[in-house]
Design an enzyme around this catalytic site. Structure first.
Site, mmCIF file in Angstrom:
data_model
loop_
_atom_site.group_PDB
_atom_site.id
_atom_site.type_symbol
_atom_site.label_atom_id
_atom_site.label_comp_id
_atom_site.label_asym_id
_atom_site.label_seq_id
_atom_site.Cartn_x
_atom_site.Cartn_y
_atom_site.Cartn_z
ATOM 1 N N HIS B 234 38.335 41.041 40.083
ATOM 2 C CA HIS B 234 39.525 41.222 40.918
ATOM 3 C C HIS B 234 40.281 42.488 40.492
ATOM 4 C CE1 HIS B 234 43.270 39.879 43.022
ATOM 5 N NE2 HIS B 234 43.854 40.498 41.997
ATOM 6 N N GLU B 235 40.460 42.656 39.185
ATOM 7 C CA GLU B 235 41.194 43.833 38.708
ATOM 8 C C GLU B 235 40.405 45.118 38.957
ATOM 9 O OE1 GLU B 235 44.205 43.739 38.012
ATOM 10 O OE2 GLU B 235 44.464 41.580 37.809
ATOM 11 N N HIS B 238 40.951 46.302 42.443
ATOM 12 C CA HIS B 238 42.196 47.082 42.604
ATOM 13 C C HIS B 238 41.944 48.549 42.278
ATOM 14 C CE1 HIS B 238 45.159 44.123 43.598
ATOM 15 N NE2 HIS B 238 45.058 43.423 42.466
ATOM 16 N N GLU B 289 46.298 42.270 47.385
ATOM 17 C CA GLU B 289 45.757 41.155 46.596
ATOM 18 C C GLU B 289 44.580 40.513 47.319
ATOM 19 O OE1 GLU B 289 46.240 40.531 43.630
ATOM 20 O OE2 GLU B 289 48.060 41.693 43.292
#
Lengths: 218, 371
Positions: B234-235, B238, B289
């Site tokens: 997930h990071e 980003h 997100e």
């Protein structure tokens, strides 16, 4: 009451010699110096409500000072920025002053705030203006020199240069030229005034000063 | 009786010192009479009278004599009709003509004013969205080296909330997960590098360019290594989606639009740095997100890791939220986890069933080191 505008035009100030019974009303903070024989009375500028209106919409102060004396004395009034001061004698006629221009008047002059209209907002002249009427002398100041003009037909003033005008003057907003020159000539929107009547203009504008200062900040 | 005959107005005349004075105006049978406060009298006979309508209000009536040396004016709204009846109709033609002209002019004036207002509003709105779109396009054009520079700068100036963990074993274990995911990143040129901070906070965040900070609290909280891999994916998403730069671009774009509108150039620098802080990296928008969830799940799936591990981590956080004060931080910056879990589930359901390889680390050991 003897008056004189000195140091014209750049750093003009008003010198007033008051005799017994003479009174003069001035914008708060306009007094630069005075004889100790002069009494100063602070009051709401035309009543509480009008004072608040003037403060909020006319960029004038909440209070005005009334100067008087029982013997005699000298009073010096000035404005915060460099520029000329003009004296005008009202004879029952009316004059509209742009926000911030008013300096002083005789007690027989009536001060009021009037709605100037959306067109004046678009012209960046402010939504409200001060209305001076009645009889007596009015002093108002401007940034730079003050010049007046009798208008009979149409005349073009760049926004920010109009200081005062008579109610008989029609004010409209227009473009300086065509679309192209309006945007690129640096003139943009201008004020078009139509007579008959008289207008007072200032030779510098605060907007111009602000933009110039800004361009030199960084 | 013909209605009111007395009005207040004024006079322009060279016979007055200064050329003008206020006056009381009376409509006499033969003409208009003006009396100034000092007692001067001026008269314009109706048959000579040349009318005009204008002034600031747009309804001031000017009556001039034949050689135009004298003008009597009045702004009273009742004046035109009183003038019409007092002059027994001889001024009606002029009056109607001028009134009609004035009306159409004032209508045109209000139309122009309305048009200008609408144009200003459109300019503001259009400018705002234009600048935002421009910022998006600009981010695409920016080389990834800028991401790395910003990330490095932010990392140096950042208050991490704890020292970096001495033992490199934890970082190595996390780095091995990242190395498995990295070949499946959507954007080349990012250098993923994990930093483990010794702090009970259950948190992790990514900086532009690829620096990822994981707190030991998060490692201790995750029941299996796959859950941490889910957070890392997930990071990383980003980073590869360049969300940090988009945020900065938008914030600066907004400031620039405000500046364009209000003409306050002086505040721009101060505002820009404020917004940089505000937009800094850890606070992403909802859309970002969601995009990072989807992209992270895609990377996990492509790397042969279980994309549902992230949802298990989110669920565990949700259940334990009451007990762990530190949990709040990752939850705080990542709200609406139920929706997110559901979205990842829906996404995973579309992929064919697949056996996922377990991540080969002794998780109990790593967790012990992270304590």
């Amino acid at each position: 009451m003897e008056t004189e505008i000195r140091n014209k035009p750049s750093f003009a100030n008003i010198r007033i010699k008051l005799g017994p019974g003479d009174r003069v009303i001035a914008e708060a903070d306009a007094m630069a110096s005075m004889s100790s024989t002069i009494d100063i009375k602070t009051m709401w500028s035309g009543g509480f409500l009008r004072a608040v209106l003037k403060r909020v919409f006319g960029s004038e102060s909440l209070f005005v000072n009334e100067f008087s004396t029982e013997s005699e004395g000298e009073l010096i009034l000035t404005q915060p920025f460099p520029g000329d001061i003009e004296c005008l004698e009202l004879k029952g006629n009316t004059l509209y002053l742009q926000p911030g221009a008013f300096l002083a008047c005789e007690p027989t002059v009536r001060l009021g705030v009037g709605w100037a209209g959306l067109r004046m907002l678009i012209a960046r002249e402010g939504l409200f203006r001060l209305k001076v009427s009645g009889t007596g002398r009015v002093w108002f100041g401007a940034y730079g020199g003050i010049f007046q003009r009798e208008i009979s037909d149409e005349y073009v003033v760049d926004s920010g240069h109009l200081v005062a005008y008579e109610p008989s003057i029609n004010v409209r907003i227009g473009m300086a030229g065509g679309i192209f020159s309006s945007f690129f000539s640096g003139e943009g929107l201008v004020t078009k005034v139509t007579g008959p009547g008289r207008i007072y203009m200032q030779s510098r504008s605060f907007g111009g000063l602000a933009a110039w200062t800004n361009s030199h900040l960084w | 009786m013909m209605g009111e005959l007395l009005f207040s107005g004024g006079v322009f005349s060279d016979a007055i010192d200064g050329g003008r004075a206020g006056a009381e105006i009376e409509l006499l049978p033969m003409g208009i009479l003006a009396r100034t406060p000092d007692g001067k009298r001026f008269e314009v006979p109706y048959r000579e009278c040349q009318l005009e309508i204008g002034g600031f209000s747009g309804w001031m009536v000017f009556c001039r004599n034949r050689d135009r040396s004298l003008t009597i004016f009045c702004e009273d709204r009742k004046f035109p009709s009183a003038l019409s009846s007092a002059s027994a109709g001889i001024l009606d033609e002029q009056l109607n003509d001028k009134l009609k002209k004035q009306k159409s002019e004032s209508r045109r004036g209000s139309l122009i004013a309305a048009a200008v207002l609408v144009a200003i509003v459109l300019l503001v709105v259009g400018g705002y969205f234009g600048v935002r779109a421009g910022a998006r396009a600009a981010v695409r054009a920016v080389p990834t080296s800028v991401d790395r520079e910003i990330g490095a700068m932010a990392f140096e100036s950042m208050e991490l909330g704890g020292p970096e963990l001495d033992d490199p074993a934890v970082a190595e274990a996390l780095q091995s997960m990242i190395d498995r995911l990295a070949p499946h990143a959507a954007l080349n040129g990012m250098e993923f590098e994990v930093h483990v901070v010794d702090s009970p906070m259950v948190n992790a965040f990514a900086l532009p360019g690829g620096k990822i900070v994981v707190y030991t609290g998060l490692v201790a909280q995750a029941a299996e290594p796959e859950q941490v891999a889910g957070v890392l994916a997930h990071e990383m998403a980003h980073v590869t989606l360049r969300h940090g730069l988009h945020r900065i671009g938008q914030a600066l774009g907004l400031a620039a639009a405000v500046n364009l509108l209000l003409g306050d150039t002086g505040g721009l620098v101060a505002k820009g740095s404020d917004l940089f802080q505000l937009a800094s990296i850890n606070s992403y928008s909802r859309d970002q997100e969601n995009a990072a969830d989807a992209e992270g799940a895609r990377m996990l799936h492509a790397a042969g890791m279980d994309p549902m591990a992230l949802t298990r981590f989110l669920e565990a956080l949700k259940e334990e939220k009451g007990d762990l004060p530190g949990v709040v931080s990752w939850m705080g910056t990542h709200p609406r986890h139920e929706e997110r879990i559901e979205a990842i589930r829906r996404q995973a359901a579309e992929w064919p069933k697949q056996e996922f390889a377990k991540i080969d680390v002794d998780w109990a050991d790593i967790q012990e080191l992270a304590k």
